[in-house]
Scaffold this active site. Sequence first.
Site, PDB file in Angstrom:
ATOM      1  N   LYS A 132      -4.935  22.395  -0.586  1.00  0.00           N
ATOM      2  CA  LYS A 132      -6.070  21.587  -1.393  1.00  0.00           C
ATOM      3  C   LYS A 132      -5.449  21.901  -3.227  1.00  0.00           C
ATOM      4  O   LYS A 132      -5.651  20.912  -3.849  1.00  0.00           O
ATOM      5  CB  LYS A 132      -7.437  22.724  -1.762  1.00  0.00           C
ATOM      6  CG  LYS A 132      -7.689  22.587   0.261  1.00  0.00           C
ATOM      7  CD  LYS A 132      -9.633  22.750  -0.004  1.00  0.00           C
ATOM      8  CE  LYS A 132      -9.792  23.888   0.218  1.00  0.00           C
ATOM      9  NZ  LYS A 132      -8.603  24.705   1.532  1.00  0.00           N
ATOM     10  N   THR A 133      -5.550  23.122  -3.538  1.00  0.00           N
ATOM     11  CA  THR A 133      -4.944  23.982  -4.743  1.00  0.00           C
ATOM     12  C   THR A 133      -3.786  23.333  -5.364  1.00  0.00           C
ATOM     13  O   THR A 133      -4.059  22.096  -6.659  1.00  0.00           O
ATOM     14  CB  THR A 133      -4.519  25.505  -5.175  1.00  0.00           C
ATOM     15  OG1 THR A 133      -6.041  25.907  -4.148  1.00  0.00           O
ATOM     16  CG2 THR A 133      -4.262  25.476  -6.086  1.00  0.00           C
ATOM     17  N   GLU A 156     -11.317  20.859  -6.205  1.00  0.00           N
ATOM     18  CA  GLU A 156     -10.492  21.586  -5.104  1.00  0.00           C
ATOM     19  C   GLU A 156     -12.078  21.819  -4.800  1.00  0.00           C
ATOM     20  O   GLU A 156     -12.976  22.132  -4.764  1.00  0.00           O
ATOM     21  CB  GLU A 156     -10.284  23.020  -5.340  1.00  0.00           C
ATOM     22  CG  GLU A 156      -9.745  23.371  -4.121  1.00  0.00           C
ATOM     23  CD  GLU A 156      -8.821  24.647  -4.283  1.00  0.00           C
ATOM     24  OE1 GLU A 156      -8.342  25.407  -2.936  1.00  0.00           O
ATOM     25  OE2 GLU A 156      -8.284  24.818  -5.342  1.00  0.00           O
TER      26      GLU A 156
END
Length: 469
Positions: free
Chosen positions: A121-122, A165
């Site tokens: 995600k990051t 995110e």
Amino acid sequence: MAAAIPTAMEQPHFIGIGGAGMSGIAKILASRGAKVAGSDAKESPTADALRTLGATVHIGHRAGHLASGASCVVVSSAIRADNPELLRAAERSVPVVHRSDALASLMDGLRPIAVAGTHGKTTTTSMLAVALTELGLDPSYAIGGDLAGPGTNARHGEGEIFVAEADESDRSFHKYAPEVAIVLNVELDHHANYASLDEIHESFETFAGRIVPGGTLVVFADQDGAVELARRVRGRDGLRVVTYGESASADVRVVRIVPAGLTSSVTVVLDGRELTFTVSVPGRHYALNAVAALAAGAALGVPADALAGAIGAYTGVGRRLQLKGEAAGVRVIDSYAHHPTEMTADLEAMRGAAAGSRLLVVFQPHLFSRTQELGKEMGEALALADASLVLDIYPAREDPIPGITSALIVDAGRSAGAEVTPVHDRETVAAAVAGMAGPGDLVLTMGAGDVTDLGPVILDRLSARTPSR
């Protein structure tokens, strides 16, 4: 597009303001003109950055830190019910707002892209934020790590796009209503909150159902859990599903990924045309994250050619295969990987980057519950390294579980043929690594806890052993 401060967020107090998710929201609110305050357990560069934006940051948690004029208290799921500032808020009837609700309110009136998945995600959120900024679209963004270029995890932009995110760990991503959502993968994790993989699937299905009518779900075509999600939601009215990956059926098909040292060249077919672009970080998994970012931006209407070129401006995010330095011919790299899938991906990427030299790992397990469920797989992943030191479990928000220690990982690693050594005193790690590493070797500090702090210490120890000229 100038965004207003949400109602009741004009004077927020953040408990745990230095955390990756909390600090991002606080930074955006401060940039919008809110009178931000909060507390954190210890001093940090993040606390200093917030003060630079005008926020008041207290160190330690005490009831007196909550200002009399606080309009709300913002908390994450990690904040315990007996926190003195939370108790004082209850006494004063100050509204308590979960971090996810605060973030959702920041996206109101904008065009949100929410990035979800068990892993990646990051990085994917960061790639989008950097690329859209490079194109002059001035997005707002909230990310779980600091970008290597801007050096921050959040920014208030004047553009209409908000990249966020979306955290599945506590189901808080159900609060968002994105125009475009990315789901990179769906796997079993966060065992304290999910009892089974089916619960995880249901949670991601709920998240996909939050996409606004006419919106798009971008989903990975090569991962079983993501494919299952696409199957569950495909055909819903008002939802477009776009797949990406190496599968022949993928809408955005990956034709080639060619590693080149610490970068990759990626070729995809999008809308019948081939596009080739550079990803400036190593590893096949990061190249695929870049394709997800490309597909999401295109779904929002950003020209694909321009976006592909702009993705090359992304040079990394803190703790995601971040080069901490080099000493005595040894490179020290930091990895946030803490789930076996993430560990395997980063270790494979670093194995390729080591180019025949040794790969040495300092691994810190994260959470007792995760170690209980996945300790065997963590140990097996460490077999990809030439040698590993395994620290004690970093508890974070959890209390110990009887019988669950890092020995589970050590034993599993040895059974898989890994050279694994348990280390219970972190003060001895730097000396141990300096005694093992030689010129050309790569040292990887790995885990979601404070193992990241050991990188500079290891570099200092390596430098000290280098003969002076």
